[in-house]
Design an enzyme around this catalytic site. Structure first.
Site, PDB file in Angstrom:
ATOM      1  N   SER A 152       0.876  -1.170   0.000  1.00 45.04           N
ATOM      2  CA  SER A 152       0.000   0.000   0.000  1.00 45.04           C
ATOM      3  C   SER A 152       0.914   1.221   0.000  1.00 45.04           C
ATOM      4  CB  SER A 152      -0.843  -0.034   1.275  1.00 45.04           C
ATOM      5  OG  SER A 152      -1.407   1.236   1.531  1.00 45.04           O
ATOM      6  N   TYR A 165      -2.159  -1.023  10.262  1.00 44.44           N
ATOM      7  CA  TYR A 165      -2.236  -1.390   8.846  1.00 44.44           C
ATOM      8  C   TYR A 165      -0.946  -0.963   8.138  1.00 44.44           C
ATOM      9  CZ  TYR A 165      -3.927  -1.478   3.981  1.00 44.44           C
ATOM     10  OH  TYR A 165      -4.077  -1.721   2.627  1.00 44.44           O
TER      11      TYR A 165
END
Ligand SMILES: NC(=O)c1ccc[n+]([C@@H]2O[C@H](COP(=O)([O-])OP(=O)(O)OC[C@H]3O[C@@H](n4cnc5c(N)ncnc54)[C@H](OP(=O)(O)O)[C@@H]3O)[C@@H](O)[C@H]2O)c1
Length: 247
Positions: A152, A165
């Site tokens: 990401s 995350y």
């Protein structure tokens, strides 16, 4: 990425896709099957996996297989057993796409609770580590194997409130780099994809006020996912590649 895969380029390949019941993983499984691969659909919600299975079957692509597994509770032995079943049933494994991940809670660092931290690290990092260890002996037997992790933008540049995350995606990129270096003289290439903002349930959870229609769909970003499984990427190793570099 501007890439068009040759028709049937993945014929005879066996590819395991995690998170194959939804979002990007679902589309990748269908797209790999469309190019001739036999796909193994791993995820935790059987109904969703069955919907992916049905879509592949209805399109007339090679018959897939379903592996229902909650990566939160899965053990090393579960992954070893899974690989034994794959080898027994298909005799080979040529690709793995790690797409399953959890977002957790977007919150200030000081408010991250231990349970959420443990669950995210378990699903997003440790489960992928254990699964990767288990699949590697079979991948090594393929003369053109591709292992794809999913990162990401917050996996290489930290951002406020993205806490666990983001940390899990940094760990994912680290795992990819370590492994790519170790396997650089083998037939297994190891890379990561950064999908960029993509219209899925996870994105909607992270940005509830956003107009999802402005986002690329999982289908739009498939060229990169196909390229990394296709023979043309054989010499690409240790890269984290943006599916939407201009965003
Ligand atoms: N969408 C984006 O904008 C974006 C941006 C950057 C990175 N990513 C990354 O891209 C990947 C795919 O994301 P997505 O947007 O497609 O998300 P998604 O639509 O939420 O799909 C994630 C999939 O992972 C599965 N999963 C979650 N926890 C699991 C567990 N414990 N065991 C087994 N499977 C589990 C989910 O299963 P269930 O359906 O059963 O819950 C779901 O099928 C993720 O790694 C994500 O971090 C996405």
């Amino acid at each position: 990425m501007d890439y068009t895969i040759a028709d049937n380029a993945l014929k005879d390949k066996v590819i395991l896709v995690t998170g194959a019941g939804d979002g990007i993983g679902k589309q990748a499984a269908i797209s790999y099957a469309e190019q001739g691969a036999t796909v193994i659909l791993l995820g935790r919600t059987v109904k969703k996996l069955e919907a992916t299975y049905d879509a592949i079957e209805a399109a007339g692509f090679a018959q897939p297989a379903i592996v229902p597994l909650d990566m939160k509770g899965a053990t090393k032995q579960n992954y070893i057993d899974m690989v034994e079943t794959i080898e027994g049933q298909f005799g080979r494994l040529d690709g793995v796409l790690h797409s399953a991940s959890q977002l957790g809670v977007i919150s200030p660092f000081e408010q991250i609770d231990e349970e959420t931290y443990d669950e995210l690290m378990q699903v997003n990092v440790k489960a992928q580590f254990l699964m990767t260890q288990a699949v590697l002996p079979l991948l090594r037997k393929s003369d053109d194997a591709s292992l794809i992790f999913t990162s990401s933008t917050v996996g290489h540049s930290g951002r406020a409130f993205w806490g666990t995350y983001a940390m899990s995606k940094f760990a994912t990129e680290g795992m990819m780099q370590v492994l790519a270096d170790e396997l650089s003289d083998t037939s297994v290439r190891v890379n990561a994809v950064n999908p960029g903002a993509t219209r899925t349930g996870m994105r909607a959870k992270a940005y509830p006020a956003e107009d999802a229609m402005t986002l690329k769909t999982p289908l739009d970003i498939m060229p990169l996912y196909l390229y990394l499984m296709a023979p043309e990427s054989k010499s690409v190793n240790g890269q984290c590649i943006d599916a939407q570099p201009k965003r």
